[in-house]
Write a protein that holds these residues in place. Structure first.
Motif, PDB file in Angstrom:
ATOM      1  N   LEU A 218       0.768  -1.188   0.063  1.00 47.18           N
ATOM      2  CA  LEU A 218      -0.073  -0.067  -0.161  1.00 47.18           C
ATOM      3  C   LEU A 218       0.685   1.297   0.048  1.00 47.18           C
ATOM      4  CD1 LEU A 218      -2.594   1.502   0.335  1.00 47.18           C
ATOM      5  CD2 LEU A 218      -2.497   1.108   2.603  1.00 47.18           C
ATOM      6  N   TRP A 219       1.939   1.120   0.997  1.00 48.74           N
ATOM      7  CA  TRP A 219       2.771   2.572   0.869  1.00 48.74           C
ATOM      8  C   TRP A 219       3.297   2.776  -0.697  1.00 48.74           C
ATOM      9  CZ3 TRP A 219       3.078   6.157   4.307  1.00 48.74           C
ATOM     10  CH2 TRP A 219       4.111   6.969   4.260  1.00 48.74           C
ATOM     11  N   ASN A 220       3.717   1.872  -1.153  1.00 53.82           N
ATOM     12  CA  ASN A 220       4.468   1.934  -2.421  1.00 53.82           C
ATOM     13  C   ASN A 220       3.306   2.434  -3.542  1.00 53.82           C
ATOM     14  OD1 ASN A 220       7.065   1.091  -1.331  1.00 53.82           O
ATOM     15  ND2 ASN A 220       6.721  -1.039  -2.000  1.00 53.82           N
ATOM     16  N   GLN A 221       2.210   2.148  -3.253  1.00 46.97           N
ATOM     17  CA  GLN A 221       0.994   2.672  -3.992  1.00 46.97           C
ATOM     18  C   GLN A 221       0.556   3.995  -3.846  1.00 46.97           C
ATOM     19  OE1 GLN A 221      -1.732  -0.404  -3.887  1.00 46.97           O
ATOM     20  NE2 GLN A 221      -0.904  -1.747  -5.225  1.00 46.97           N
ATOM     21  N   LEU A 222       0.904   4.367  -2.801  1.00 48.78           N
ATOM     22  CA  LEU A 222       0.311   5.876  -2.255  1.00 48.78           C
ATOM     23  C   LEU A 222       1.274   6.792  -3.036  1.00 48.78           C
ATOM     24  CD1 LEU A 222      -0.404   5.342   1.386  1.00 48.78           C
ATOM     25  CD2 LEU A 222      -1.930   5.464  -0.347  1.00 48.78           C
ATOM     26  N   SER A 223       0.560   8.246  -3.381  1.00 49.99           N
ATOM     27  CA  SER A 223       1.227   9.079  -4.011  1.00 49.99           C
ATOM     28  C   SER A 223       1.844   9.855  -2.873  1.00 49.99           C
ATOM     29  CB  SER A 223       0.246  10.061  -4.717  1.00 49.99           C
ATOM     30  OG  SER A 223      -0.795  10.734  -3.686  1.00 49.99           O
ATOM     31  N   PRO A 224       2.856  10.916  -2.961  1.00 49.13           N
ATOM     32  CA  PRO A 224       3.228  11.409  -2.104  1.00 49.13           C
ATOM     33  C   PRO A 224       2.309  12.389  -1.259  1.00 49.13           C
ATOM     34  CG  PRO A 224       4.793  11.779  -4.058  1.00 49.13           C
ATOM     35  CD  PRO A 224       3.705  10.916  -4.467  1.00 49.13           C
ATOM     36  N   GLU A 225       1.339  13.123  -1.899  1.00 39.27           N
ATOM     37  CA  GLU A 225       0.157  13.591  -1.177  1.00 39.27           C
ATOM     38  C   GLU A 225      -0.462  12.568  -0.365  1.00 39.27           C
ATOM     39  OE1 GLU A 225       1.579  15.639  -4.923  1.00 39.27           O
ATOM     40  OE2 GLU A 225       0.934  13.555  -4.551  1.00 39.27           O
ATOM     41  N   ASP A 226      -0.741  11.539  -1.075  1.00 35.01           N
ATOM     42  CA  ASP A 226      -1.569  10.418  -0.200  1.00 35.01           C
ATOM     43  C   ASP A 226      -0.820  10.056   0.981  1.00 35.01           C
ATOM     44  OD1 ASP A 226      -3.833  10.819  -1.721  1.00 35.01           O
ATOM     45  OD2 ASP A 226      -3.854   9.183  -2.710  1.00 35.01           O
ATOM     46  N   ARG A 227       0.566   9.951   1.023  1.00 32.05           N
ATOM     47  CA  ARG A 227       1.326   9.536   2.217  1.00 32.05           C
ATOM     48  C   ARG A 227       1.364  10.352   3.210  1.00 32.05           C
ATOM     49  NH1 ARG A 227       7.022   7.247  -0.416  1.00 32.05           N
ATOM     50  NH2 ARG A 227       6.140   5.694  -1.687  1.00 32.05           N
ATOM     51  N   VAL A 228       1.074  11.787   2.676  1.00 33.37           N
ATOM     52  CA  VAL A 228       0.893  12.837   3.876  1.00 33.37           C
ATOM     53  C   VAL A 228      -0.302  12.583   4.564  1.00 33.37           C
ATOM     54  CG1 VAL A 228       0.873  15.489   3.995  1.00 33.37           C
ATOM     55  CG2 VAL A 228       2.529  14.213   2.830  1.00 33.37           C
ATOM     56  N   ILE A 229      -1.240  12.421   3.718  1.00 36.64           N
ATOM     57  CA  ILE A 229      -2.804  12.399   4.232  1.00 36.64           C
ATOM     58  C   ILE A 229      -2.847  11.150   5.387  1.00 36.64           C
ATOM     59  CG2 ILE A 229      -5.088  11.960   3.797  1.00 36.64           C
ATOM     60  CD1 ILE A 229      -4.657  13.545   1.292  1.00 36.64           C
ATOM     61  N   PHE A 230      -2.483  10.066   4.844  1.00 40.04           N
ATOM     62  CA  PHE A 230      -2.402   8.949   5.692  1.00 40.04           C
ATOM     63  C   PHE A 230      -1.828   9.025   6.956  1.00 40.04           C
ATOM     64  CE2 PHE A 230      -4.261   7.072   2.152  1.00 40.04           C
ATOM     65  CZ  PHE A 230      -4.725   5.637   2.727  1.00 40.04           C
ATOM     66  N   THR A 231      -0.368   9.621   6.941  1.00 36.55           N
ATOM     67  CA  THR A 231       0.577   9.736   8.015  1.00 36.55           C
ATOM     68  C   THR A 231      -0.193  10.729   8.995  1.00 36.55           C
ATOM     69  OG1 THR A 231       2.308   9.278   7.008  1.00 36.55           O
ATOM     70  CG2 THR A 231       2.910  10.485   8.824  1.00 36.55           C
ATOM     71  N   GLU A 232      -0.797  11.866   8.645  1.00 37.38           N
ATOM     72  CA  GLU A 232      -1.402  12.955   9.577  1.00 37.38           C
ATOM     73  C   GLU A 232      -2.405  12.394  10.091  1.00 37.38           C
ATOM     74  OE1 GLU A 232       0.109  17.201   6.950  1.00 37.38           O
ATOM     75  OE2 GLU A 232      -1.864  16.389   6.942  1.00 37.38           O
ATOM     76  N   VAL A 233      -3.486  11.841   9.417  1.00 37.58           N
ATOM     77  CA  VAL A 233      -4.557  11.118  10.048  1.00 37.58           C
ATOM     78  C   VAL A 233      -4.147  10.146  11.065  1.00 37.58           C
ATOM     79  CG1 VAL A 233      -6.755   9.762   9.573  1.00 37.58           C
ATOM     80  CG2 VAL A 233      -5.867  11.878   8.061  1.00 37.58           C
ATOM     81  N   ALA A 234      -3.179   9.425  10.817  1.00 33.40           N
ATOM     82  CA  ALA A 234      -2.733   8.283  11.715  1.00 33.40           C
ATOM     83  C   ALA A 234      -2.150   8.952  12.896  1.00 33.40           C
ATOM     84  CB  ALA A 234      -1.782   7.292  11.094  1.00 33.40           C
ATOM     85  N   LEU A 235      -1.518   9.837  12.755  1.00 38.18           N
ATOM     86  CA  LEU A 235      -0.883  10.497  14.098  1.00 38.18           C
ATOM     87  C   LEU A 235      -2.193  11.351  14.707  1.00 38.18           C
ATOM     88  CD1 LEU A 235       2.348  12.222  12.500  1.00 38.18           C
ATOM     89  CD2 LEU A 235       2.266  10.625  14.252  1.00 38.18           C
ATOM     90  N   GLU A 236      -2.933  11.931  14.141  1.00 39.31           N
ATOM     91  CA  GLU A 236      -4.219  12.386  14.931  1.00 39.31           C
ATOM     92  C   GLU A 236      -4.963  11.120  15.542  1.00 39.31           C
ATOM     93  OE1 GLU A 236      -6.492  15.076  12.426  1.00 39.31           O
ATOM     94  OE2 GLU A 236      -4.875  15.837  11.321  1.00 39.31           O
ATOM     95  N   ALA A 237      -5.023  10.089  14.874  1.00 35.81           N
ATOM     96  CA  ALA A 237      -5.974   9.130  15.536  1.00 35.81           C
ATOM     97  C   ALA A 237      -5.200   8.566  16.809  1.00 35.81           C
ATOM     98  CB  ALA A 237      -6.239   8.006  14.359  1.00 35.81           C
ATOM     99  N   ALA A 238      -3.952   8.219  16.601  1.00 34.99           N
ATOM    100  CA  ALA A 238      -3.014   7.776  17.770  1.00 34.99           C
ATOM    101  C   ALA A 238      -3.079   9.056  18.991  1.00 34.99           C
ATOM    102  CB  ALA A 238      -1.479   8.051  17.335  1.00 34.99           C
ATOM    103  N   ALA A 239      -3.246  10.116  18.768  1.00 36.26           N
ATOM    104  CA  ALA A 239      -3.182  11.249  19.658  1.00 36.26           C
ATOM    105  C   ALA A 239      -4.630  11.144  20.295  1.00 36.26           C
ATOM    106  CB  ALA A 239      -2.960  12.449  19.251  1.00 36.26           C
ATOM    107  N   ARG A 240      -5.716  11.015  19.707  1.00 39.23           N
ATOM    108  CA  ARG A 240      -6.912  10.814  20.269  1.00 39.23           C
ATOM    109  C   ARG A 240      -7.027   9.302  21.235  1.00 39.23           C
ATOM    110  NH1 ARG A 240     -11.994  12.122  17.133  1.00 39.23           N
ATOM    111  NH2 ARG A 240     -11.538  13.945  16.075  1.00 39.23           N
TER     112      ARG A 240
END
Length: 339
Positions: A255-277
């Motif tokens: 999945l990571w290799n299929q994600l565009s640079p922009e989508d990698r940012v989105i997945f990472t930012e959302v995962a970090l926000e979810a982890a903080a919650r």
């Protein structure tokens, strides 16, 4: 102007062809824009736990931020397999994302499991500071290079405490105790050092094993003891505090290799926000639970954790688990602030 037998001019036929091609292109473009990639996100925790609710929130948020290009279905409660299974699933392609501890990542890349060596972290703040440190970045990079999988966030899981139907207060009194631990090497250290009989049992089967006496004891954070209702089949909570635990949000190499640079940012930012919650919820509930368990009639036992720590340090080497003492020393040097 040349007219065809049908009565249409060549120009009109050409125009129709151009229009048709344009219309087809528009349909194809629309289809591409609306194309949706379906993904599977797996973990072993209960639907009511913050790890699941935060994952469901993250799935919806990723869909929103990518305009619906990704539909992520979250599977709790070991629906797609026990923890070792879903870790293997990242490579086999049966799952795309998981939440799982570094102890299981350590099966593929042992050095990252050093965080599960007993009494590595002083408290939750120390763990969270580690998650932002160069030590974590180095270990996560090593795991990525070994597996191709990508760790995008760290969630506080809680401090692991022991529960038992046979009361013990010292490390020596654990000798011969039948205790369930997760099926990963790091969890063996404290019980092994204290002489307990270690029994790896799948997470989903622990309640029954405690209920029927297959094992006398288990160890998990207070929030997990509540969520899995272990307090119903255990008499004592012994505050060994032997591991300050965490979970990684991991994206498969595919999945990571299929994600565009922009989508990698989105997945990472959302995962970090979810982890903080989830981290915030777990930390808050953990502070309340000792009183809750006392009210339920459980015997809460304080112990000398220094005695446990010294016994582990004396009997269990870092190298026996594939860990590097230098990594542990770097973690000890990390300074931490309040959450």
């Amino acid at each position: 102007m040349t007219r065809l037998r049908s009565g249409f001019s060549a120009a009109s036929v050409f125009s129709a062809a151009v229009f048709g091609a344009a219309a087809l292109a528009a349909v194809l473009a629309s289809g591409a824009a609306s194309a949706q990639t379906k993904l599977k996100w797996a973990h072993v925790y209960e639907p009511a736990e913050p790890f699941h609710t935060a994952s469901v929130w993250a799935a919806g948020e990723i869909a929103k931020r990518t305009n619906g290009r990704y539909q992520i279905d979250v599977y709790p409660s070991s629906q797609l397999g026990k923890e070792s299974d879903i870790n293997q699933g990242l490579t086999l392609g049966t799952v795309d994302m998981i939440i799982s501890g570094s102890s299981f990542a350590g099966k593929a890349y042992p050095p990252i499991g050093v965080t599960y060596y007993p009494y590595t972290f002083r408290d939750a703040n120390h763990l969270l500071a580690y998650a932002k440190s160069d030590v974590f970045k180095d270990l996560a990079k090593g795991y990525n290079e070994k597996t191709g999988n990508h760790i995008v966030a760290v969630t506080y899981y809680g401090v692991r405490q022991a529960t038992s139907n046979k009361l013990f207060k010292t490390c020596a009194e654990m000798k011969g105790l039948k205790i369930r631990v997760p099926d990963a090497p790091a969890y063996l250290a404290m019980p092994k050092a204290c002489g307990a009989n270690i029994t790896p049992i799948a997470f989903a089967e622990v309640y029954l094993a405690l209920q029927n006496g297959t094992v006398d004891a288990q160890e998990n954070p207070l929030t997990t003891i509540e969520a899995k209702k272990f307090f119903e089949v255990q008499k004592n909570i012994i505050l060994t505090g032997h591991i300050v635990d965490h979970l990684n949000t991991i994206i498969s190499a595919k999945l990571w290799n299929q994600l565009s640079p922009e989508d990698r940012v989105i997945f990472t930012e959302v995962a970090l926000e979810a982890a903080a919650r989830a981290t915030k919820e777990v930390a808050a509930r953990e502070k309340e639970l000792l009183d809750v368990f006392k009210q339920k009639g459980l015997n809460v036992v304080e112990v000398d954790t220094a005695e446990y720590r010294d016994t582990v340090m004396k009997n269990i080497t870092f190298e026996s688990f594939g860990y590097r003492k230098a990594d542990w020393d770097r973690i000890q040097a990390i300074k931490s602030d309040g959450m």
